[in-house]
Design a protein around this motif. Structure first.
Motif, PDB file in Angstrom:
ATOM      1  N   GLN A  28       0.817  -1.215   0.000  1.00 50.37           N
ATOM      2  CA  GLN A  28       0.000   0.000   0.000  1.00 50.37           C
ATOM      3  C   GLN A  28       0.857   1.274   0.000  1.00 50.37           C
ATOM      4  N   ASN A  29       2.155   1.144  -0.206  1.00 54.05           N
ATOM      5  CA  ASN A  29       3.063   2.299  -0.201  1.00 54.05           C
ATOM      6  C   ASN A  29       2.882   3.076  -1.501  1.00 54.05           C
ATOM      7  N   ALA A  30       2.064   4.119  -1.441  1.00 59.13           N
ATOM      8  CA  ALA A  30       1.702   4.879  -2.643  1.00 59.13           C
ATOM      9  C   ALA A  30       2.913   5.509  -3.321  1.00 59.13           C
ATOM     10  N   ALA A  59      -4.450   3.325  -2.753  1.00 60.94           N
ATOM     11  CA  ALA A  59      -3.811   3.354  -1.434  1.00 60.94           C
ATOM     12  C   ALA A  59      -3.878   4.731  -0.784  1.00 60.94           C
ATOM     13  N   SER A  60      -3.878   5.787  -1.594  1.00 58.73           N
ATOM     14  CA  SER A  60      -3.857   7.152  -1.063  1.00 58.73           C
ATOM     15  C   SER A  60      -4.712   8.067  -1.946  1.00 58.73           C
ATOM     16  N   ASP A  62      -6.491  10.634  -1.518  1.00 60.59           N
ATOM     17  CA  ASP A  62      -6.539  12.075  -1.280  1.00 60.59           C
ATOM     18  C   ASP A  62      -5.206  12.758  -1.540  1.00 60.59           C
ATOM     19  N   ASN A  63      -4.301  12.080  -2.241  1.00 65.24           N
ATOM     20  CA  ASN A  63      -2.988  12.641  -2.553  1.00 65.24           C
ATOM     21  C   ASN A  63      -3.041  13.264  -3.947  1.00 65.24           C
TER      22      ASN A  63
END
Length: 163
Positions: A28-30, A59-60, A62-63
């Motif tokens: 999950q490491n975006a 995974a992220s 909102d990035n």
């Protein structure tokens, strides 16, 4: 991630190895997934790059920077300008004070021939960050197109190279 430092230092192989290890340790490491997408794109593996970006965004979600990265990769593909524009719109909606989101949305609009929207986005990027030189270049290109005696029509691909 060290991968970012390696990549910025010109060592794509070490960057790839570091990003791959980070993604294996944490799927999950975006940021690692984004890095793998960049490497895949450099290797001309566009579908694989898009898969990595889809995983990164899952995974992220909102990035805003992830949407910008995917949009840039889509712009490089050239056939995906509408999808890139949607990514830049999403980045702006997530982080409306991010100058690079407006710059890239301006570029996508510019490539699509929506010059008024491109100008508005370039102007907004400069309002947020007066040092955003790419937006200034975009505005200059728009002015060249409107100048009397300019060499219109210009090839859109020639304009992109200048960024």
């Amino acid at each position: 991630l060290r991968g970012d430092a390696y990549f910025l230092g010109g060592n794509a192989a070490k960057a790839r190895d570091d990003w791959r290890t980070a993604a294996e340790m944490n799927p999950q490491n975006a940021l690692a997934l984004r890095g793998m997408a960049i490497i895949s794109n450099m290797q001309r593996k566009f579908p694989e790059a898009m898969q990595y970006m889809a995983r990164a965004i899952t995974a992220s979600p909102d990035n805003a920077h992830l949407y910008i990265t995917r949009g840039v990769l889509r712009l490089e593909e050239r056939r995906a300008v509408p999808q890139a524009l949607a990514d830049f719109d999403k980045a702006v909606s997530i982080k409306p004070d991010l100058a690079s989101a407006y710059f890239y949305r301006g570029l996508a609009n510019h490539l699509s021939g929506r010059l008024a929207q491109a100008k508005s986005d370039y102007d907004r990027a400069l309002d947020i960050n007066p040092g955003e030189s790419r937006a200034r270049q975009g505005l200059a290109l728009l002015e060249q197109r409107r100048a009397p005696g300019s060499l219109q029509p210009r090839s859109r691909s020639n304009e992109v190279v200048q960024f």
